[in-house]
Motif scaffolding. Structure first.
Motif, PDB file in Angstrom:
ATOM      1  N   SER A 528     -24.394 -23.581  -4.686  1.00  0.00           N
ATOM      2  CA  SER A 528     -25.152 -22.929  -5.749  1.00  0.00           C
ATOM      3  C   SER A 528     -24.338 -23.004  -7.026  1.00  0.00           C
ATOM      4  CB  SER A 528     -25.430 -21.457  -5.413  1.00  0.00           C
ATOM      5  OG  SER A 528     -26.273 -21.322  -4.301  1.00  0.00           O
ATOM      6  N   VAL A 529     -25.029 -23.057  -8.154  1.00  0.00           N
ATOM      7  CA  VAL A 529     -24.378 -22.902  -9.448  1.00  0.00           C
ATOM      8  C   VAL A 529     -24.896 -21.607 -10.064  1.00  0.00           C
ATOM      9  CG1 VAL A 529     -24.042 -25.358  -9.822  1.00  0.00           C
ATOM     10  CG2 VAL A 529     -26.152 -24.257 -10.635  1.00  0.00           C
ATOM     11  N   THR A 530     -24.316 -21.201 -11.179  1.00  0.00           N
ATOM     12  CA  THR A 530     -24.737 -19.966 -11.823  1.00  0.00           C
ATOM     13  C   THR A 530     -25.014 -20.211 -13.292  1.00  0.00           C
ATOM     14  OG1 THR A 530     -22.407 -19.368 -12.125  1.00  0.00           O
ATOM     15  CG2 THR A 530     -23.546 -18.412 -10.235  1.00  0.00           C
ATOM     16  N   VAL A 531     -25.890 -19.379 -13.835  1.00  0.00           N
ATOM     17  CA  VAL A 531     -26.266 -19.457 -15.243  1.00  0.00           C
ATOM     18  C   VAL A 531     -26.362 -18.032 -15.798  1.00  0.00           C
ATOM     19  CG1 VAL A 531     -27.520 -21.632 -14.995  1.00  0.00           C
ATOM     20  CG2 VAL A 531     -28.735 -19.477 -14.697  1.00  0.00           C
ATOM     21  N   GLU A 532     -26.282 -17.933 -17.117  1.00  0.00           N
ATOM     22  CA  GLU A 532     -26.418 -16.648 -17.799  1.00  0.00           C
ATOM     23  C   GLU A 532     -27.620 -16.728 -18.731  1.00  0.00           C
ATOM     24  OE1 GLU A 532     -24.105 -13.896 -21.158  1.00  0.00           O
ATOM     25  OE2 GLU A 532     -23.037 -15.548 -20.176  1.00  0.00           O
ATOM     26  N   ASP A 533     -28.541 -15.780 -18.627  1.00  0.00           N
ATOM     27  CA  ASP A 533     -29.707 -15.815 -19.501  1.00  0.00           C
ATOM     28  C   ASP A 533     -29.391 -15.151 -20.842  1.00  0.00           C
ATOM     29  OD1 ASP A 533     -30.097 -12.990 -19.278  1.00  0.00           O
ATOM     30  OD2 ASP A 533     -31.346 -13.240 -17.492  1.00  0.00           O
ATOM     31  N   SER A 534     -30.404 -15.038 -21.689  1.00  0.00           N
ATOM     32  CA  SER A 534     -30.172 -14.544 -23.042  1.00  0.00           C
ATOM     33  C   SER A 534     -29.931 -13.048 -23.102  1.00  0.00           C
ATOM     34  CB  SER A 534     -31.361 -14.905 -23.943  1.00  0.00           C
ATOM     35  OG  SER A 534     -32.554 -14.336 -23.453  1.00  0.00           O
ATOM     36  N   MET A 535     -30.005 -12.348 -21.960  1.00  0.00           N
ATOM     37  CA  MET A 535     -29.718 -10.915 -21.929  1.00  0.00           C
ATOM     38  C   MET A 535     -28.525 -10.611 -21.044  1.00  0.00           C
ATOM     39  SD  MET A 535     -33.548  -9.327 -22.089  1.00  0.00           S
ATOM     40  CE  MET A 535     -34.683  -9.937 -23.347  1.00  0.00           C
ATOM     41  N   SER A 536     -27.624 -11.602 -20.901  1.00  0.00           N
ATOM     42  CA  SER A 536     -26.322 -11.449 -20.234  1.00  0.00           C
ATOM     43  C   SER A 536     -26.418 -11.256 -18.735  1.00  0.00           C
ATOM     44  CB  SER A 536     -25.524 -10.284 -20.856  1.00  0.00           C
ATOM     45  OG  SER A 536     -25.318 -10.489 -22.235  1.00  0.00           O
ATOM     46  N   MET A 537     -27.567 -11.608 -18.129  1.00  0.00           N
ATOM     47  CA  MET A 537     -27.685 -11.564 -16.679  1.00  0.00           C
ATOM     48  C   MET A 537     -27.193 -12.888 -16.100  1.00  0.00           C
ATOM     49  SD  MET A 537     -28.834  -8.639 -15.614  1.00  0.00           S
ATOM     50  CE  MET A 537     -29.249  -9.098 -13.937  1.00  0.00           C
ATOM     51  N   VAL A 538     -26.308 -12.812 -15.109  1.00  0.00           N
ATOM     52  CA  VAL A 538     -25.763 -14.000 -14.443  1.00  0.00           C
ATOM     53  C   VAL A 538     -26.339 -14.042 -13.030  1.00  0.00           C
ATOM     54  CG1 VAL A 538     -23.666 -15.144 -13.631  1.00  0.00           C
ATOM     55  CG2 VAL A 538     -23.643 -13.865 -15.791  1.00  0.00           C
ATOM     56  N   HIS A 539     -26.901 -15.187 -12.657  1.00  0.00           N
ATOM     57  CA  HIS A 539     -27.483 -15.292 -11.325  1.00  0.00           C
ATOM     58  C   HIS A 539     -27.320 -16.706 -10.795  1.00  0.00           C
ATOM     59  CE1 HIS A 539     -30.711 -16.223 -14.236  1.00  0.00           C
ATOM     60  NE2 HIS A 539     -31.085 -17.125 -13.350  1.00  0.00           N
ATOM     61  N   ALA A 540     -27.516 -16.834  -9.487  1.00  0.00           N
ATOM     62  CA  ALA A 540     -27.313 -18.113  -8.806  1.00  0.00           C
ATOM     63  C   ALA A 540     -28.556 -18.981  -8.899  1.00  0.00           C
ATOM     64  CB  ALA A 540     -26.954 -17.875  -7.344  1.00  0.00           C
ATOM     65  N   SER A 541     -28.326 -20.288  -8.795  1.00  0.00           N
ATOM     66  CA  SER A 541     -29.414 -21.274  -8.805  1.00  0.00           C
ATOM     67  C   SER A 541     -29.079 -22.340  -7.778  1.00  0.00           C
ATOM     68  CB  SER A 541     -29.543 -21.901 -10.204  1.00  0.00           C
ATOM     69  OG  SER A 541     -30.473 -22.957 -10.211  1.00  0.00           O
ATOM     70  N   ARG A 542     -30.037 -22.652  -6.893  1.00  0.00           N
ATOM     71  CA  ARG A 542     -29.805 -23.676  -5.879  1.00  0.00           C
ATOM     72  C   ARG A 542     -31.046 -24.554  -5.748  1.00  0.00           C
ATOM     73  NH1 ARG A 542     -27.385 -22.804   0.182  1.00  0.00           N
ATOM     74  NH2 ARG A 542     -25.635 -22.111  -1.118  1.00  0.00           N
ATOM     75  N   GLY A 543     -30.877 -25.840  -6.011  1.00  0.00           N
ATOM     76  CA  GLY A 543     -31.973 -26.782  -5.851  1.00  0.00           C
ATOM     77  C   GLY A 543     -32.200 -27.128  -4.394  1.00  0.00           C
ATOM     78  N   SER A 544     -33.363 -27.723  -4.116  1.00  0.00           N
ATOM     79  CA  SER A 544     -33.690 -28.061  -2.729  1.00  0.00           C
ATOM     80  C   SER A 544     -34.248 -29.471  -2.562  1.00  0.00           C
ATOM     81  CB  SER A 544     -34.712 -27.056  -2.178  1.00  0.00           C
ATOM     82  OG  SER A 544     -35.885 -27.037  -2.968  1.00  0.00           O
ATOM     83  N   LEU A 545     -34.617 -30.139  -3.660  1.00  0.00           N
ATOM     84  CA  LEU A 545     -35.144 -31.494  -3.533  1.00  0.00           C
ATOM     85  C   LEU A 545     -34.048 -32.469  -3.129  1.00  0.00           C
ATOM     86  CD1 LEU A 545     -37.499 -32.012  -6.618  1.00  0.00           C
ATOM     87  CD2 LEU A 545     -38.175 -31.834  -4.211  1.00  0.00           C
ATOM     88  N   PRO A 546     -34.374 -33.494  -2.352  1.00  0.00           N
ATOM     89  CA  PRO A 546     -33.397 -34.566  -2.123  1.00  0.00           C
ATOM     90  C   PRO A 546     -33.039 -35.211  -3.465  1.00  0.00           C
ATOM     91  CG  PRO A 546     -35.273 -34.758  -0.622  1.00  0.00           C
ATOM     92  CD  PRO A 546     -35.648 -33.727  -1.633  1.00  0.00           C
ATOM     93  N   PRO A 547     -31.788 -35.579  -3.678  1.00  0.00           N
ATOM     94  CA  PRO A 547     -31.399 -36.207  -4.949  1.00  0.00           C
ATOM     95  C   PRO A 547     -32.244 -37.443  -5.249  1.00  0.00           C
ATOM     96  CG  PRO A 547     -29.454 -35.562  -3.721  1.00  0.00           C
ATOM     97  CD  PRO A 547     -30.628 -35.346  -2.809  1.00  0.00           C
ATOM     98  N   ALA A 548     -32.457 -37.697  -6.530  1.00  0.00           N
ATOM     99  CA  ALA A 548     -33.260 -38.841  -6.962  1.00  0.00           C
ATOM    100  C   ALA A 548     -32.656 -40.163  -6.515  1.00  0.00           C
ATOM    101  CB  ALA A 548     -33.417 -38.815  -8.485  1.00  0.00           C
ATOM    102  N   SER A 549     -31.359 -40.179  -6.246  1.00  0.00           N
ATOM    103  CA  SER A 549     -30.683 -41.386  -5.780  1.00  0.00           C
ATOM    104  C   SER A 549     -29.453 -40.969  -4.992  1.00  0.00           C
ATOM    105  CB  SER A 549     -30.279 -42.263  -6.966  1.00  0.00           C
ATOM    106  OG  SER A 549     -29.324 -43.237  -6.587  1.00  0.00           O
ATOM    107  N   GLU A 550     -29.090 -41.774  -3.998  1.00  0.00           N
ATOM    108  CA  GLU A 550     -27.879 -41.491  -3.228  1.00  0.00           C
ATOM    109  C   GLU A 550     -26.620 -41.703  -4.066  1.00  0.00           C
ATOM    110  OE1 GLU A 550     -27.750 -45.987  -1.238  1.00  0.00           O
ATOM    111  OE2 GLU A 550     -27.730 -44.207   0.029  1.00  0.00           O
ATOM    112  N   HIS A 551     -26.772 -42.307  -5.246  1.00  0.00           N
ATOM    113  CA  HIS A 551     -25.623 -42.627  -6.088  1.00  0.00           C
ATOM    114  C   HIS A 551     -25.324 -41.530  -7.112  1.00  0.00           C
ATOM    115  CE1 HIS A 551     -25.633 -46.663  -4.419  1.00  0.00           C
ATOM    116  NE2 HIS A 551     -26.926 -46.724  -4.646  1.00  0.00           N
TER     117      HIS A 551
END
Length: 805
Positions: A528-551
């Protein structure tokens, strides 16, 4: 004046949102990747176990529904998660010179990059390169620089906290604080102006405050296009009776009425919710004047109340306990004549006083603002005048009240929090030295404008771009393009092809990375990575799609491998950090104490809020108090003294996110299939003998700071529009060519994209490149026959393959 019919221009009668939004989402999904696959992805947008929308930075509600995305968020997701691919075979088929004639939409619409690529000048093609060779080339080029300060490290605000932290560590270990980033082009007046006034460079409100305010002032922003999820918050406030006062030169549909796609009653009945209770169309650049008029009104009400034995209108308990500098502001207000205020703002005194009385009669006020406030010569002053207004009534650091800068990129605030800044705080540098055992550079580095100037002058020879489209986003198109072509090294970490990649240096590399929507697997497993929104909230983000390329590699992995290839330093465990991103978060916590318990706290489905001192009425200013800051006069550009002068603002269309063009429609403004237009008040057209639909030219009015003489943008179609008299608007980035690199807010360096004094005239057809030429020049931008103007390089439509949806 009766309007002639103009192709692609017509009225839009519906509300923001509603069925129009759902239809636009369906078209975006079908065009990019198919409705079924995309619909599954949209259910994961802004969800606790899903990924953060790669669009705007509006915060997520604490209790999420099944649908926490908006129309433009769906476009951003589909644009990234597209099934289209830009492969080595594509590059083999098209020379860079040929691709230059494609529109920006066409370049990105080819799809996701799949392989690392290197520009081969002999063939004028990009050719595949192995990751190992790419990093070897980057490391060798950076080590060959005589001075680390000859390298620029640009950052897009969509990079995660983890990637941004490693990136700033790499650059500082390399030996420079050169961090031009997208903040320099948008909210730098916030980062400069707020710390001087309240001690923090961020907004003070939370999403919950919008449930407790009784008035919201929306100043210089367009939520219907730039942060549509805010419309749900404004709708809720409007429905419970809060006053919503809009200060904006253009009539924007999202600030007038909104039909929520999640409300079955509104969708079935065709009803919508009115948003603005008062809509004031001030002149572009009239913010300081209007805000001073409001403050003069509050001050007059206060004096009248005191003279009659009342308590007054100012919050004297707050002012006495928490502020300084009010006397100087009052002296300036008394010295500023109403005639100046009315002239500069373009609003009658009675209307200004009406809004001032609304403010004075409200108990809890939130002031929201966007780039309509910051992208001016007076951007920092604009921000500080909003603070002055709020401080007068104690609307800072209490429930339902405060200041709310509306950030654009989804993590532009987080990137700055974890160290992406050319003006590094001493305590941060001390912490880096303590944690990592090396002494980082202490001198201030380059922001966006000073970086371009250094590249132009040959003082910088390398540019690393962690995302973004820097030369297209910047002002002074010709200067930026020429500067890019002078580099020895240009590296682009990207998901898609864009115009920056075609501005080739002696060594140019494109490094394809994972997107926010994709599964990121490292040695320890999915990350997971994390981001901060415009009101100082920090939360996790995790994608689920297979990568567009193995490279593809992740951004943290790419940064780490660039660092390893460049630095002769075995003390930093780049491989170990990338193997498990929780280790990177541990480093962030060690450098920045406000992230205490980082890995544990992001386990909360809603994340956590970083401590905001000003929100707690703790003022991290030299005197330990919030500061009223006076700015003399109304700050009107003297070039506007001419009777025929207009002031131009660049704006985004509804099918656009910054420099990313999703399509050619601007639905709420009635534009379909084109971008070569300029929005003008009907009276301003008549005064110049023009009418709706005429082809017109824009020419800048030369100033003492402009470099290179006047600039021209030719062959635009004039569109009669509900915009304040004296004000006109054209699309960004097409109109960036009209802004000199030297035309900026001197306090923050932000380009004055929304403060461009111009002349408007019937098109003479004498520009070698015009708006309807639909092409960029591969080489230098030609001057017109007078030798004193610069023509635009921006196409309006796709020329080469297919038709945009």
């Amino acid at each position: 004046m009766s309007k002639r019919e103009v192709p692609g221009v017509g009225p839009y009668g519906g509300p923001a949102g509603g069925w129009g939004a759902l239809q636009a989402v369906a078209r975006a999904l079908k065009h990019q990747m198919g409705v079924a696959r995309e619909a599954t992805m949209l259910l994961k947008v802004n969800q606790p176990a899903g990924f953060d929308c790669p669009g705007c930075a509006w915060p997520d509600p604490r209790s999420t529904s099944s649908f926490e995305f908006c129309e433009n968020g769906a476009k951003a997701v589909s644009w990234e998660a597209t099934t289209k691919r830009t492969t080595p075979e594509f590059f083999a088929q098209h020379k860079v010179r040929e691709l230059w004639d494609w529109s920006d939409h066409a370049l990105e619409d080819e799809g996701r990059l799949t392989h690392p690529m290197r520009y081969d000048a002999d063939s004028d093609h990009y050719v595949p390169v192995s990751w190992d060779e790419a990093f070897e080339r980057i490391g060798a080029a950076l080590r060959a620089l005589p001075d680390p300060n000859m390298a620029e490290f640009y950052t897009s605000g969509r990079a995660s906290n983890e990637a941004a932290f490693l990136y700033q560590l790499f650059a500082r270990r390399f030996g420079t604080n050169n961090f031009p980033d997208c903040s320099n082009m948008c909210h730098e007046p916030t980062s400069v102006g707020l710390p001087e006034a309240i001690g923090v460079g961020k907004g003070t409100v939370t999403l919950a405050d919008f449930d407790h305010c009784d008035a919201i002032f929306c100043i210089g922003h367009n939520p219907g296009t730039n942060h549509p999820r805010m419309l749900a918050t404004l709708r809720s406030a409007a429905r419970r009776g809060a006053k919503i006062v809009v200060l904006n030169p253009l009539r924007e549909r999202g600030l007038e009425r909104f039909a929520s796609p999640q409300d079955p009653v509104e969708m079935v009945t065709g009803r919508s919710t009115p948003i603005a209770t008062d809509y004031i169309q001030l002149r572009i650049g009239g913010d300081v004047a209007f805000l001073k008029g409001m403050m003069k009104t509050v001050l007059a009400l206060d004096r009248d109340s005191i003279s009659k034995g009342g308590e007054g209108v100012l919050d004297r308990a707050f002012i006495d306990a928490h502020t300084e500098g009010l006397e100087e502001v009052i002296a300036d207000l008394d010295a500023t004549a109403w005639s100046e205020i009315v002239n500069a703002s373009g609003v009658e005194r009675a209307d200004i006083e009406h809004v001032g009385k609304l403010y004075a009669g409200s108990k809890a006020v939130i002031a929201c603002y966007g780039m309509g406030v910051t992208q001016h010569h007076s951007g920092t002053a604009n921000v500080q005048q909003i603070v002055n207004l709020l401080l007068m009534r104690g609307n800072m650091g209490r429930d339902g009240a405060g200041i709310c800068p509306l950030r654009g990129h989804s993590n532009v605030q987080g990137d700055r929090t974890v160290g992406i800044t050319e003006v590094p705080p001493v305590d941060m540098l001390d912490s880096i030295e303590r944690v990592f055992g090396f002494s980082p550079p202490r001198e201030h580095g380059h922001g966006a404008i000073t970086a371009i100037e250094a590249m132009r002058d040959g003082r910088s020879k390398a540019l690393i771009c962690l995302g973004g489209n820097l030369p297209v986003a910047m002002s002074d198109t010709k200067v930026c393009f020429d500067a890019m072509r002078k580099l020895d090294l240009a590296v682009h970490v990207s998901t898609k092809l864009n115009r920056s990649h075609l501005l080739t240096a002696k060594e140019t590399l494109i490094l394809p990375c994972l997107g926010r929507t994709e599964l990121d697997v490292q040695a320890s497993g999915p990350q997971s990575v994390t981001v901060e929104d415009s009101m100082s909230m920090v939360h996790a983000s995790r994608g689920s799609l297979p990568p567009a390329s193995e490279h593809l590699l992740s951004e943290p992995a790419i940064v780490a491998r660039m660092a390893k290839a460049t630095l002769d330093d075995d003390s930093l465990d780049w491989d170990g950090w990338v193997a498990d991103y929780s280790r990177i978060r541990g480093l962030i916590e060690a450098v920045f104490p406000q992230f205490d318990g980082y890995n544990e706290r992001i386990q909360d489905p809603g994340g956590f809020r970083l401590f905001n001192a000003a929100a707690a009425r703790q003022w991290n200013t030299p005197a330990g108090r919030a500061r009223f800051i006076a700015h003399r006069g109304v700050m009107m550009d003297p070039r506007l003294d001419r009777d025929d002068a207009l002031i131009l603002a660049t704006i985004r269309s509804h099918d656009q996110y910054n420099t990313t063009i999703y399509g050619f429609n601007d639905r709420y403004r009635g534009i379909t299939g084109r971008r070569d237009v300029v929005f003008v008040n009907e009276r301003d057209l008549e005064a110049r003998g023009l009418q709706h639909g005429d082809l017109v030219d824009l020419e800048t009015i030369e100033s003492t700071v402009s470099i290179g003489g006047t600039r021209r943008l030719c062959g635009l179609t004039a569109v009669a529009f509900d915009i304040a008299p004296g004000s006109i608007a054209a699309y960004y980035p097409e109109a960036n060519c009209l802004v000199s690199l030297a035309d900026n807010d001197p306090r923050s360096g932000t380009p004055s994209y929304k403060s461009i004094p111009v002349l408007l005239s019937l098109s003479q057809g004498d520009c070698e490149v015009s708006a309807d030429a639909q092409t960029w020049q591969h080489g230098d931008v030609p001057n017109d026959k007078t030798g004193a103007t610069v023509a635009a390089e921006m196409p309006a439509h796709r020329r080469t393959t297919g038709t945009p949806s």
